[in-house]
Design a protein around this motif. Sequence first.
Motif, PDB file in Angstrom:
ATOM      1  N   ARG A   1      17.552  -4.112  -6.600  1.00 11.88           N
ATOM      2  CA  ARG A   1      17.247  -3.938  -5.176  1.00 11.88           C
ATOM      3  C   ARG A   1      15.762  -3.659  -4.976  1.00 11.88           C
ATOM      4  O   ARG A   1      15.150  -4.143  -4.019  1.00 11.88           O
ATOM      5  CB  ARG A   1      18.096  -2.808  -4.592  1.00 11.88           C
ATOM      6  CG  ARG A   1      19.600  -3.079  -4.662  1.00 11.88           C
ATOM      7  CD  ARG A   1      20.375  -2.223  -3.681  1.00 11.88           C
ATOM      8  NE  ARG A   1      20.256  -0.799  -3.935  1.00 11.88           N
ATOM      9  CZ  ARG A   1      21.034  -0.121  -4.785  1.00 11.88           C
ATOM     10  NH1 ARG A   1      21.960  -0.747  -5.471  1.00 11.88           N
ATOM     11  NH2 ARG A   1      20.868   1.170  -4.945  1.00 11.88           N
ATOM     12  N   LEU A   2      15.161  -2.896  -5.878  1.00 16.45           N
ATOM     13  CA  LEU A   2      13.726  -2.625  -5.786  1.00 16.45           C
ATOM     14  C   LEU A   2      12.918  -3.904  -5.973  1.00 16.45           C
ATOM     15  O   LEU A   2      11.929  -4.142  -5.269  1.00 16.45           O
ATOM     16  CB  LEU A   2      13.332  -1.582  -6.840  1.00 16.45           C
ATOM     17  CG  LEU A   2      11.898  -1.056  -6.773  1.00 16.45           C
ATOM     18  CD1 LEU A   2      11.646  -0.364  -5.444  1.00 16.45           C
ATOM     19  CD2 LEU A   2      11.629  -0.100  -7.924  1.00 16.45           C
ATOM     20  N   ALA A   3      13.339  -4.747  -6.903  1.00 22.28           N
ATOM     21  CA  ALA A   3      12.662  -6.031  -7.100  1.00 22.28           C
ATOM     22  C   ALA A   3      12.795  -6.903  -5.856  1.00 22.28           C
ATOM     23  O   ALA A   3      11.858  -7.624  -5.477  1.00 22.28           O
ATOM     24  CB  ALA A   3      13.235  -6.747  -8.321  1.00 22.28           C
ATOM     25  N   ALA A   4      13.963  -6.856  -5.199  1.00 21.32           N
ATOM     26  CA  ALA A   4      14.151  -7.614  -3.964  1.00 21.32           C
ATOM     27  C   ALA A   4      13.227  -7.103  -2.862  1.00 21.32           C
ATOM     28  O   ALA A   4      12.701  -7.884  -2.060  1.00 21.32           O
ATOM     29  CB  ALA A   4      15.614  -7.541  -3.519  1.00 21.32           C
ATOM     30  N   CYS A   5      13.022  -5.777  -2.809  1.00 15.51           N
ATOM     31  CA  CYS A   5      12.066  -5.196  -1.852  1.00 15.51           C
ATOM     32  C   CYS A   5      10.692  -5.826  -2.027  1.00 15.51           C
ATOM     33  O   CYS A   5      10.050  -6.261  -1.064  1.00 15.51           O
ATOM     34  CB  CYS A   5      11.952  -3.682  -2.077  1.00 15.51           C
ATOM     35  SG  CYS A   5      13.245  -2.706  -1.329  1.00 15.51           S
ATOM     36  N   GLU A   6      10.228  -5.850  -3.254  1.00 14.46           N
ATOM     37  CA  GLU A   6       8.884  -6.348  -3.525  1.00 14.46           C
ATOM     38  C   GLU A   6       8.782  -7.848  -3.253  1.00 14.46           C
ATOM     39  O   GLU A   6       7.765  -8.341  -2.759  1.00 14.46           O
ATOM     40  CB  GLU A   6       8.515  -6.024  -4.967  1.00 14.46           C
ATOM     41  CG  GLU A   6       8.434  -4.527  -5.207  1.00 14.46           C
ATOM     42  CD  GLU A   6       8.225  -4.165  -6.664  1.00 14.46           C
ATOM     43  OE1 GLU A   6       8.302  -5.072  -7.516  1.00 14.46           O
ATOM     44  OE2 GLU A   6       7.992  -2.990  -6.946  1.00 14.46           O
TER      45      GLU A   6
ATOM     46  N   PRO B   1       0.835  -1.203   0.000  1.00 19.62           N
ATOM     47  CA  PRO B   1       0.000   0.000   0.000  1.00 19.62           C
ATOM     48  C   PRO B   1       0.860   1.240   0.000  1.00 19.62           C
ATOM     49  O   PRO B   1       1.976   1.250   0.500  1.00 19.62           O
ATOM     50  CB  PRO B   1      -0.791  -0.130   1.324  1.00 19.62           C
ATOM     51  CG  PRO B   1      -0.654  -1.554   1.735  1.00 19.62           C
ATOM     52  CD  PRO B   1       0.661  -2.042   1.177  1.00 19.62           C
ATOM     53  N   THR B   2       0.318   2.328  -0.548  1.00 22.37           N
ATOM     54  CA  THR B   2       1.075   3.582  -0.628  1.00 22.37           C
ATOM     55  C   THR B   2       0.322   4.711   0.068  1.00 22.37           C
ATOM     56  O   THR B   2       0.411   5.859  -0.336  1.00 22.37           O
ATOM     57  CB  THR B   2       1.324   3.966  -2.092  1.00 22.37           C
ATOM     58  OG1 THR B   2       0.062   4.052  -2.758  1.00 22.37           O
ATOM     59  CG2 THR B   2       2.203   2.954  -2.779  1.00 22.37           C
ATOM     60  N   ALA B   3      -0.441   4.384   1.100  1.00 20.59           N
ATOM     61  CA  ALA B   3      -1.241   5.397   1.772  1.00 20.59           C
ATOM     62  C   ALA B   3      -0.424   6.292   2.668  1.00 20.59           C
ATOM     63  O   ALA B   3      -0.908   7.282   3.174  1.00 20.59           O
ATOM     64  CB  ALA B   3      -2.341   4.731   2.599  1.00 20.59           C
TER      65      ALA B   3
ATOM     66  N   MET C   1       7.002   0.310   3.012  1.00 25.50           N
ATOM     67  CA  MET C   1       6.838  -1.062   3.490  1.00 25.50           C
ATOM     68  C   MET C   1       6.832  -1.138   5.015  1.00 25.50           C
ATOM     69  O   MET C   1       5.960  -1.781   5.606  1.00 25.50           O
ATOM     70  CB  MET C   1       7.952  -1.941   2.924  1.00 25.50           C
ATOM     71  CG  MET C   1       7.783  -2.283   1.471  1.00 25.50           C
ATOM     72  SD  MET C   1       9.095  -3.396   0.925  1.00 25.50           S
ATOM     73  CE  MET C   1       8.700  -3.506  -0.807  1.00 25.50           C
ATOM     74  N   VAL C   2       7.823  -0.512   5.660  1.00 25.07           N
ATOM     75  CA  VAL C   2       7.902  -0.636   7.114  1.00 25.07           C
ATOM     76  C   VAL C   2       6.716   0.049   7.784  1.00 25.07           C
ATOM     77  O   VAL C   2       6.253  -0.393   8.844  1.00 25.07           O
ATOM     78  CB  VAL C   2       9.236  -0.065   7.652  1.00 25.07           C
ATOM     79  CG1 VAL C   2      10.412  -0.862   7.122  1.00 25.07           C
ATOM     80  CG2 VAL C   2       9.396   1.418   7.334  1.00 25.07           C
ATOM     81  N   VAL C   3       6.192   1.103   7.160  1.00 21.66           N
ATOM     82  CA  VAL C   3       5.000   1.752   7.721  1.00 21.66           C
ATOM     83  C   VAL C   3       3.768   0.884   7.491  1.00 21.66           C
ATOM     84  O   VAL C   3       2.944   0.695   8.387  1.00 21.66           O
ATOM     85  CB  VAL C   3       4.812   3.151   7.095  1.00 21.66           C
ATOM     86  CG1 VAL C   3       3.489   3.761   7.530  1.00 21.66           C
ATOM     87  CG2 VAL C   3       5.956   4.061   7.506  1.00 21.66           C
ATOM     88  N   SER C   4       3.636   0.336   6.271  1.00 22.09           N
ATOM     89  CA  SER C   4       2.500  -0.538   5.983  1.00 22.09           C
ATOM     90  C   SER C   4       2.485  -1.763   6.886  1.00 22.09           C
ATOM     91  O   SER C   4       1.423  -2.214   7.316  1.00 22.09           O
ATOM     92  CB  SER C   4       2.546  -0.966   4.515  1.00 22.09           C
ATOM     93  OG  SER C   4       1.566  -1.941   4.243  1.00 22.09           O
ATOM     94  N   LEU C   5       3.680  -2.307   7.181  1.00 20.71           N
ATOM     95  CA  LEU C   5       3.778  -3.505   8.027  1.00 20.71           C
ATOM     96  C   LEU C   5       3.843  -3.166   9.510  1.00 20.71           C
ATOM     97  O   LEU C   5       3.977  -4.080  10.335  1.00 20.71           O
ATOM     98  CB  LEU C   5       5.026  -4.310   7.624  1.00 20.71           C
ATOM     99  CG  LEU C   5       5.023  -4.869   6.192  1.00 20.71           C
ATOM    100  CD1 LEU C   5       6.356  -5.518   5.877  1.00 20.71           C
ATOM    101  CD2 LEU C   5       3.885  -5.870   6.023  1.00 20.71           C
TER     102      LEU C   5
END
Length: 286
Positions: A209-214, A108-110, A248-252
């Motif tokens: 690195r971005l692909a690894a993030c996802e 999510p990108t909220a 990511m860390v905020v969403s999680l």
Amino acid sequence: MKPTEFSACHELEALLPAYVERSLPAAEAERVAAHLPNCPNCQLQVTQLRALSDDLDAALPEIPRTALRANFMAMLEQQKQLLKPEADVPAPIQAPVQPEAKVVSMWPTAVASNWLRVAASIVLIASGVFLGRNLHWGNAGNGNVAATNPEKPAHVELAQALNGSKSRTVSASDRIQLVTNSTKAPQADDNTVQVLLNTLNFDPNPNVRLAACEALYRLRDAPGVREGLANSLPIQTDPNVQIALIDMVVSLRVHRAVPQLQRLAKKADALPVVRAQAEAGIGKLI
């Protein structure tokens, strides 16, 4: 800044992009205009938004003249007619075109306000254009990046495929495909998570690195993923990856990432949009 002033800034932040574009209703525009003289932080954001808007306007491609487009379409039609097969000669069967691999965001990108998401999107689009022009997706040989060896554990095979060898260099596009496919295998385990974290922290290409993030986000319930994402924040220097990790860390709801976000928000060499994103993330996690 007093608590009431911070609250006003936080409330008016989402209105700043529309204020710069002169699309706010009159009452809200007057409210923002009255707030700006007493708020250096909001003044800075308005200045950055206006500069970004000017840069975008300057970068818009020139539209070809009508006559030029008409001549081009006429030439294209003429060439199509010349390439038509004879009536008694069957048309050759064309091989299906393999679709390009794409890195698609899964989180999510909220967290970000509207203007932050616009700025981040511009950075990502620019990276995508560069990637599309300079990399060839997939393996031109047999369509597989690496053959599966049932005698090797999945994480060992993944690490070896990503690193290549002295005689074979693995391209960035192939590494992206390897990372993306690693989460589809049923045997994705803790060791696979560690290989992906190493790729996130040490691969020289920001798109890999971005692909690894996802990929790690898709394995978010695995042990070590959330802590690994938080620990990677101070390592990253590319704004694409920084913004992705913050989201990511905020969403999680990774509260242990707050100290890293605080350091990133004060990092002098980070882009303003990254620092603002980190500050917004701190407000969500505290």
